[in-house]
Enzyme design. Structure first.
Site, mmCIF file in Angstrom:
data_model
loop_
_atom_site.group_PDB
_atom_site.id
_atom_site.type_symbol
_atom_site.label_atom_id
_atom_site.label_comp_id
_atom_site.label_asym_id
_atom_site.label_seq_id
_atom_site.Cartn_x
_atom_site.Cartn_y
_atom_site.Cartn_z
ATOM 1 C CB CYS A 257 4.948 25.793 24.524
ATOM 2 S SG CYS A 257 5.909 25.659 26.044
ATOM 3 C CG HIS A 343 6.890 21.039 22.966
ATOM 4 N ND1 HIS A 343 7.306 21.985 22.053
ATOM 5 C CD2 HIS A 343 7.032 21.603 24.189
ATOM 6 C CE1 HIS A 343 7.696 23.079 22.692
ATOM 7 N NE2 HIS A 343 7.529 22.867 23.997
ATOM 8 C CD GLU A 345 7.222 20.150 19.059
ATOM 9 O OE1 GLU A 345 8.091 20.440 19.899
ATOM 10 O OE2 GLU A 345 6.006 20.390 19.231
#
Length: 368
Positions: A257, A343, A345
């Site tokens: 990001c 993202h 994760e």
């Protein structure tokens, strides 16, 4: 504390549009850039994501608060959003594992919100008009006074915010006996990023945002991770210098990001404020290298300039957004450095993108 009493509240947008609703959370006034998230679940993760610092969040999901609050689902130590706008504000949780109601949570965290808003109308308005500042108040109902206060709110463009959400002191995560050490530059990192690294048997040292490369290098890490975070990437010369130094030293690097945007800037690629940004858990991204598609979680209001990437001789495109063709991933030619805008994760796919953590560990292993 002032408890929830169905008091009236007002949402005023920078363009003069007014919405009337009911108070949610703490009675008070808050300001920030208004944006919307299309995720159907995960409101607590959204509230506590440091990348949302300084923003008023509109939830497109009709019910907020219905499954309560759980400590495990926090992405940072506190609520990061500046305010919440929602349609149905459900105070009584319906999940046994919840530890408290959303109202108790908001009062403890001093979060001001507004409910009973026609969020479909609001989101269509923001979608068409673009990101703008807004003010929510359940204590000031005079429109002219709210307009005057809103004029004082700075634009997100040009704001440096990461130093306000980063850790103040370095800390460690994982097993110190792990094979590899990774230095983390915390620009607003999420807990689940740390968990993903911890699950891969690496030892992390998380450094404050303004830590220099020289200071991190003293720990002798095998690789460097540059995290997500809030604000304008072009307003962070300190972090840009650190990323440039990592590249010059030929160290393995992975950015997510904001880290992605800084890697682009370090290679002469510009960044820009997006009309609305990407915020949700259903964004399709194509891996150009493998040809596979990933369903991704996204949260960003800035992006890298596609034209700069396409003419660059320093980086190559690895991922593209299939909705609007924005650049979602790059890697630096001739260097062990790559990044993605989304993202990995988070798990909307549910695990379409976690391979990126494995790729980073592999890149560290190959650099030995």
């Amino acid at each position: 504390m002032t408890t929830y009493t169905n008091l009236p509240a007002i949402l005023l947008l920078e363009d003069g549009t007014v919405y009337y609703g009911k108070a949610a959370g703490k009675i008070g006034t808050t300001t920030g850039e208004i944006c919307f998230n299309t995720g159907m679940t995960g409101y607590q993760e959204i509230f506590t994501d440091p990348s949302y610092f300084g923003q008023i969040m509109v939830s497109t999901n009709a019910h907020i608060g219905n499954y309560g609050i759980s400590d495990y689902e926090e992405e940072s130590a506190k609520i990061q959003i500046a305010g919440l706008v929602c349609k149905n504000y459900n105070i009584t949780p319906s999940r046994k594992m919840s530890s408290k109601s959303i109202q108790t949570y908001f009062e403890e965290e001093n979060l001001v919100g507004i409910s009973d808003i026609d969020t479909r109308s609001l989101v269509r308005h923001i979608r068409d008009k673009g990101a703008m500042n807004a003010i929510i108040s359940s204590e000031i109902l005079d429109i002219e006074e709210l307009k005057n206060r809103l004029k004082e709110v700075p634009s997100m463009e040009g704001l440096e915010l990461s130093s306000q959400v980063s850790t103040e002191e370095p800390y460690y995560y994982g097993d110190e006996n792990s094979e590899y050490r990774i230095a983390v530059l915390d620009l607003g990192i999420k807990k689940n990023i740390l968990r993903n690294f911890g699950n891969r048997d690496v030892y992390l040292k998380v450094f404050p945002a303004k830590t220099t490369f020289t200071e991190m290098e003293e720990w002798k890490p095998a690789g460097y991770f540059v995290s997500n975070g809030p604000g304008d990437p072009a307003a962070m010369p300190y972090a840009l210098e650190t990323v440039k130094d990592i590249l010059t030293a030929e160290k393995p690097m992975f950015g997510i990001c904001l880290g992605h945007q800084l890697l682009a800037l370090a290679n002469g690629i510009g960044t820009e404020k997006m009309f609305n940004g990407h915020r949700g858990i259903n964004h399709p991204v194509k891996n150009i290298i493998t040809g596979q598609c990933e369903i991704t979680s996204q949260n960003h209001g800035f992006g890298i300039v596609a034209a700069d990437v396409e003419k660059s001789d320093k980086v190559e495109i690895t991922h593209k957004n299939l909705n609007d063709h924005t650049i979602e991933g790059i890697r630096v030619k001739g260097k062990n450095a790559f990044s993605v805008q989304y993202h990995p994760e988070a798990s909307p796919g549910p695990q379409d993108s976690t391979y990126l953590f494995d790729n980073f560990i592999d890149s560290i292993r190959s650099a030995k």
